[in-house]
Design an enzyme around this catalytic site. Structure first.
Site, PDB file in Angstrom:
ATOM      1  N   ASP A 149       1.135  -1.140   0.065  1.00  0.00           N
ATOM      2  CA  ASP A 149      -0.181  -0.542   0.122  1.00  0.00           C
ATOM      3  C   ASP A 149       1.026   1.608  -0.115  1.00  0.00           C
ATOM      4  OD1 ASP A 149      -2.476   1.739  -0.253  1.00  0.00           O
ATOM      5  OD2 ASP A 149      -3.162   0.044   1.021  1.00  0.00           O
ATOM      6  N   GLY A 206       4.083   1.071  -1.893  1.00  0.00           N
ATOM      7  CA  GLY A 206       4.466   1.741  -3.330  1.00  0.00           C
ATOM      8  C   GLY A 206       2.435   2.063  -3.448  1.00  0.00           C
ATOM      9  N   ASP A 207       3.064   2.607  -5.299  1.00  0.00           N
ATOM     10  CA  ASP A 207       1.109   3.046  -5.784  1.00  0.00           C
ATOM     11  C   ASP A 207       0.482   1.392  -7.133  1.00  0.00           C
ATOM     12  OD1 ASP A 207      -0.314   3.968  -7.115  1.00  0.00           O
ATOM     13  OD2 ASP A 207       0.115   5.614  -7.468  1.00  0.00           O
ATOM     14  N   PHE A 208      -0.295   1.107  -6.234  1.00  0.00           N
ATOM     15  CA  PHE A 208      -1.305  -0.087  -7.500  1.00  0.00           C
ATOM     16  C   PHE A 208      -0.831   0.218  -8.612  1.00  0.00           C
ATOM     17  CE2 PHE A 208      -4.517  -0.177  -4.254  1.00  0.00           C
ATOM     18  CZ  PHE A 208      -5.366   1.084  -5.105  1.00  0.00           C
ATOM     19  N   HIS A 212     -13.595  -1.655  -6.046  1.00  0.00           N
ATOM     20  CA  HIS A 212     -14.791  -0.917  -6.450  1.00  0.00           C
ATOM     21  C   HIS A 212     -15.174   0.750  -6.251  1.00  0.00           C
ATOM     22  CE1 HIS A 212     -16.530  -0.822  -2.064  1.00  0.00           C
ATOM     23  NE2 HIS A 212     -15.380   0.017  -1.709  1.00  0.00           N
TER      24      HIS A 212
END
Length: 338
Positions: free
Chosen positions: A199, A225-227, A245
């Site tokens: 995350d 990190g950044d998904f 969602h």
């Protein structure tokens, strides 16, 4: 003379915001914690909270009519099973969610008309990319949001553990895993499992502290990190709870493709999400899904999807829907690589 029941039902629905306000005051005063060990008189509760005794008595009457507290024969009040979930120490506490709903979401929903008219989220109407960027401007809001998400995760986790068998996995990555509540619980039940919470950096402190507290930090680590940019390589499986969602199809596709690239052959993808029925009814669960869908529209810009919509989204990103494992209001959507 026609029945007044339809109009009175509508009146109750219109006034339902008052229930949120009443619950908010109860959690602000810590009434559930004060009643944790047994009934208390209004006088004792007033002394403990510093509230006006007569006004507090009227609040407690309202709380008893919605089933959170129960009035006893000696004019004292006790917790009901539902009211006990307002206690921050309860295993099924929704105290943090009460703060989120009353102090953040209620204010956001006040602008729902503008979102319906424009199709834009609250953040987009303010010139920002998404609600998480907006929330990030106020550290207190981030903490409030994370605490509420922990409440929700803690509630659904036992059903996830009951309905899905994680014992065959050796390493599981929770993408967007926040404080590690879900993966920590999975690791505690599956002692052979190693795990990674992935995350944003701002989640690192809460996650590492929680994983250490539940004694799984020797097997479960945190990676920042950044998904949207990249998901680190995963060994067996990736799980995402209430992540997809949040986002529209374009952004969801980006996340899922990054997950696809991170998984080896034979890897699994697990999505923990609501499933919107194709034709919603007036059932409580359908209403909860529909209102959550509007919350996604006003908030981050995502949506609650049907099983068919998830199947299509997965197919576009290199997965095939393999199974649906119901867990109450949520489902574990299992997907395999194409």
């Amino acid at each position: 003379m026609s029945s007044q029941l339809p109009a009175l039902k509508l009146l109750d629905l219109i006034q339902s915001h008052r229930i949120t306000a009443v619950i908010h005051v109860a959690v602000k005063l810590g009434l559930a914690e004060l009643l944790r060990d047994g009934p208390q008189t209004v006088g004792k509760l007033a002394a403990a909270t510093g509230a006006d005794e007569r006004a507090l008595g009227r609040l407690l009457t309202a709380l008893s009519t919605i089933g959170l507290f129960a009035r006893t024969s000696d004019n004292s009040y006790a917790l009901t099973d539902v009211g006990a979930c307002l206690d921050g120490a309860s295993e099924q506490s929704f105290k943090a969610w009460a703060f989120l709903e009353a102090e953040m979401l209620t204010k956001s929903w006040a602008g729902l008309l503008e979102t319906i008219m424009t199709g834009k989220t609250a953040a987009q109407l303010m010139g920002l990319e998404n609600s998480f960027d907006l929330m990030g401007q106020t550290p207190g809001s981030v903490a409030k949001f994370n605490a509420a998400m922990t409440d929700l995760t803690r509630l659904v986790t036992p059903e996830i553990l009951r309905c899905y068998d994680f014992s065959g996995l050796s390493h599981l990555m929770d993408v967007g895993g926040g404080s590690g509540e879900l993966l920590g619980a999975i690791a505690r039940q599956n002692r052979q499992l190693r795990g990674t919470v992935f995350d944003l950096p701002r989640c690192a402190e809460a996650a590492t502290s929680h994983l250490r507290h539940i004694d799984v930090s020797d097997r479960v680590d945190f990676v920042a990190g950044d998904f949207f940019q990249r998901v680190p390589p995963a060994i067996d499986a990736i799980i995402l709870k209430s992540v997809i969602h949040d986002w529209d199809n374009v952004r969801s596709t980006s996340i899922l493709r990054n997950c696809r690239q991170a998984l080896p052959g034979g890897g699994k993808l697990l999505l923990v999400e609501r499933l919107m029925p194709e034709s919603p009814t007036t059932a409580e669960e359908d209403r909860a899904h529909a209102l959550s869908d509007l919350n996604m529209l006003r908030g981050p810009g995502g949506l609650e999807r049907t099983e068919r919509q998830y199947a299509e989204l997965l197919a576009q990103t290199g997965f095939r829907l393999a199974a649906i494992h119901p867990t109450g209001r949520f489902n574990v959507i299992e997907a395999h690589l194409n």
